[in-house]
Design a protein around this motif. Structure first.
Motif, PDB file in Angstrom:
ATOM      1  N   PRO A 107       0.814  -1.215   0.000  1.00  0.00           N
ATOM      2  CA  PRO A 107       0.000   0.000   0.000  1.00  0.00           C
ATOM      3  C   PRO A 107       0.849   1.268   0.000  1.00  0.00           C
ATOM      4  O   PRO A 107       1.928   1.322   0.601  1.00  0.00           O
ATOM      5  CB  PRO A 107      -0.805  -0.113   1.298  1.00  0.00           C
ATOM      6  N   LEU A 108       0.319   2.295  -0.679  1.00  0.00           N
ATOM      7  CA  LEU A 108       0.936   3.616  -0.703  1.00  0.00           C
ATOM      8  C   LEU A 108      -0.045   4.633  -0.141  1.00  0.00           C
ATOM      9  O   LEU A 108      -1.250   4.509  -0.339  1.00  0.00           O
ATOM     10  CB  LEU A 108       1.288   4.014  -2.144  1.00  0.00           C
ATOM     11  N   PRO A 109       0.443   5.667   0.577  1.00  0.00           N
ATOM     12  CA  PRO A 109      -0.484   6.714   1.030  1.00  0.00           C
ATOM     13  C   PRO A 109      -1.104   7.399  -0.173  1.00  0.00           C
ATOM     14  O   PRO A 109      -0.430   7.683  -1.162  1.00  0.00           O
ATOM     15  CB  PRO A 109       0.414   7.662   1.830  1.00  0.00           C
ATOM     16  N   ALA A 110      -2.406   7.637  -0.106  1.00  0.00           N
ATOM     17  CA  ALA A 110      -3.128   8.225  -1.229  1.00  0.00           C
ATOM     18  C   ALA A 110      -3.839   9.503  -0.792  1.00  0.00           C
ATOM     19  O   ALA A 110      -3.576  10.045   0.286  1.00  0.00           O
ATOM     20  CB  ALA A 110      -4.102   7.208  -1.814  1.00  0.00           C
ATOM     21  N   THR A 111      -4.764   9.967  -1.621  1.00  0.00           N
ATOM     22  CA  THR A 111      -5.380  11.279  -1.436  1.00  0.00           C
ATOM     23  C   THR A 111      -5.993  11.452  -0.053  1.00  0.00           C
ATOM     24  O   THR A 111      -5.821  12.489   0.587  1.00  0.00           O
ATOM     25  CB  THR A 111      -6.458  11.501  -2.515  1.00  0.00           C
ATOM     26  N   GLY A 112      -6.735  10.443   0.407  1.00  0.00           N
ATOM     27  CA  GLY A 112      -7.405  10.566   1.698  1.00  0.00           C
ATOM     28  C   GLY A 112      -6.439  10.752   2.853  1.00  0.00           C
ATOM     29  O   GLY A 112      -6.711  11.496   3.797  1.00  0.00           O
ATOM     30  N   ALA A 113      -5.283  10.069   2.794  1.00  0.00           N
ATOM     31  CA  ALA A 113      -4.296  10.192   3.860  1.00  0.00           C
ATOM     32  C   ALA A 113      -3.679  11.587   3.881  1.00  0.00           C
ATOM     33  O   ALA A 113      -3.475  12.185   4.946  1.00  0.00           O
ATOM     34  CB  ALA A 113      -3.206   9.134   3.687  1.00  0.00           C
ATOM     35  N   VAL A 114      -3.372  12.112   2.687  1.00  0.00           N
ATOM     36  CA  VAL A 114      -2.786  13.450   2.617  1.00  0.00           C
ATOM     37  C   VAL A 114      -3.824  14.510   2.990  1.00  0.00           C
ATOM     38  O   VAL A 114      -3.507  15.504   3.644  1.00  0.00           O
ATOM     39  CB  VAL A 114      -2.201  13.711   1.219  1.00  0.00           C
ATOM     40  N   ALA A 115      -5.081  14.288   2.598  1.00  0.00           N
ATOM     41  CA  ALA A 115      -6.149  15.214   2.985  1.00  0.00           C
ATOM     42  C   ALA A 115      -6.285  15.270   4.507  1.00  0.00           C
ATOM     43  O   ALA A 115      -6.500  16.344   5.079  1.00  0.00           O
ATOM     44  CB  ALA A 115      -7.466  14.787   2.350  1.00  0.00           C
ATOM     45  N   ALA A 116      -6.140  14.110   5.168  1.00  0.00           N
ATOM     46  CA  ALA A 116      -6.226  14.075   6.629  1.00  0.00           C
ATOM     47  C   ALA A 116      -5.105  14.895   7.265  1.00  0.00           C
ATOM     48  O   ALA A 116      -5.302  15.582   8.271  1.00  0.00           O
ATOM     49  CB  ALA A 116      -6.176  12.633   7.115  1.00  0.00           C
ATOM     50  N   LEU A 117      -3.918  14.818   6.662  1.00  0.00           N
ATOM     51  CA  LEU A 117      -2.790  15.614   7.149  1.00  0.00           C
ATOM     52  C   LEU A 117      -3.104  17.113   7.050  1.00  0.00           C
ATOM     53  O   LEU A 117      -2.889  17.872   8.002  1.00  0.00           O
ATOM     54  CB  LEU A 117      -1.542  15.266   6.334  1.00  0.00           C
ATOM     55  N   ILE A 118      -3.623  17.512   5.893  1.00  0.00           N
ATOM     56  CA  ILE A 118      -3.945  18.934   5.682  1.00  0.00           C
ATOM     57  C   ILE A 118      -5.076  19.369   6.610  1.00  0.00           C
ATOM     58  O   ILE A 118      -5.050  20.475   7.178  1.00  0.00           O
ATOM     59  CB  ILE A 118      -4.306  19.177   4.203  1.00  0.00           C
ATOM     60  N   THR A 119      -6.064  18.493   6.798  1.00  0.00           N
ATOM     61  CA  THR A 119      -7.170  18.811   7.706  1.00  0.00           C
ATOM     62  C   THR A 119      -6.682  18.993   9.129  1.00  0.00           C
ATOM     63  O   THR A 119      -7.111  19.908   9.846  1.00  0.00           O
ATOM     64  CB  THR A 119      -8.237  17.695   7.649  1.00  0.00           C
ATOM     65  N   ARG A 120      -5.771  18.131   9.544  1.00  0.00           N
ATOM     66  CA  ARG A 120      -5.248  18.244  10.921  1.00  0.00           C
ATOM     67  C   ARG A 120      -4.521  19.571  11.108  1.00  0.00           C
ATOM     68  O   ARG A 120      -4.591  20.184  12.178  1.00  0.00           O
ATOM     69  CB  ARG A 120      -4.302  17.073  11.202  1.00  0.00           C
TER      70      ARG A 120
END
Length: 246
Positions: A147-160
């Protein structure tokens, strides 16, 4: 597309027959994907390499749906885009200007080269008032190494970092299906969806008012279905079992 017609670059059994049956019966159709990295031309070539022939105009991506959404919400606007050519091309062709100077939107899509600099810029622009849009919520994507980090994971980072949740255009947002149906002038009461995921494909299809078929060649197993509060119209082992239904 993935998990229904192809898996790891190879056509699944029955996929070519299913596509040919759609053509023979003169059924209007679109192949959908939440992946925003590639243009329809790119995806047509990738499908052709697996032996499946789908015209560009029959491919609908979360990037195209996102670009259409932006054009409807704020025609001729501006955006800071984090993503690959599939997304940047779609946003540009929708009449948008791409800029880092007070953009109307920050648009986050799929890429294999997320950079700390780009993410930092996105955070600062959102803090400065840009609206936050994401093409899809998928937290990971597949690769041959795992698995690779995808859009949802990066969006969570930005949201945090910003305390701003993105508006997600792709599945499971039923808007993805509605925009697809508008493209081929289809109506929900005479349209069906075939997908491999309960949490994106099936729920979005149900909310868009479509008949839904779950195939078991992708992410969802038969025993997983009972854990969801909703059910598909029907479950098939693979796309090969759907051919005779067209």
């Amino acid at each position: 597309m993935d998990g229904v017609l192809v898996h790891e670059g190879r056509a699944l059994p029955g996929a070519a027959d299913f596509l040919q049956r759609l053509v023979d019966r003169e059924r209007r159709f679109l192949v959908l994907t939440n992946n925003s990295m590639f243009t329809p031309r790119d995806l047509r070539a990738r499908l052709a390499a697996s032996g499946l022939h789908v015209p560009e105009e029959c491919i609908w991506t979360s990037a195209l749906a996102t670009a259409e959404f932006l054009a409807q919400q704020l025609p001729g606007g501006s955006a800071y885009v984090v993503g690959e050519s599939g997304l940047t091309t779609a946003v540009h062709e929708a009449g948008y200007t791409m800029t880092t100077t007070s953009p109307d939107y920050v648009v986050l899509g799929e890429t294999r080269t997320y950079s700390f600099t780009a993410i930092t810029t996105a955070i600062r622009l959102i803090e400065g008032g840009a609206r936050f849009i994401s093409t899809n919520p998928d937290p990971t994507g597949p690769s041959s190494e795992g698995p690779l980090p995808a859009t949802g994971a990066v969006a969570a980072l930005i949201t945090r970092a910003t305390r701003r949740e993105p508006y997600v255009v792709g599945k499971p947002n039923p808007m993805m299906f509605r925009s697809a149906m508008n493209r081929i002038e289809a109506h929900s009461e005479t349209t069906a969806m075939v997908g491999d995921r309960m949490d994106t494909d099936v729920v979005a299809g149900i909310e868009a008012g479509l008949r839904t078929t779950l195939v078991l060649t992708g992410s969802t197993r038969r025993e997983d279905v009972e854990s969801y509060p909703y059910r598909p119209t029907q479950i098939c082992e693979s796309i090969a079992d759907v051919v005779h239904l067209v």
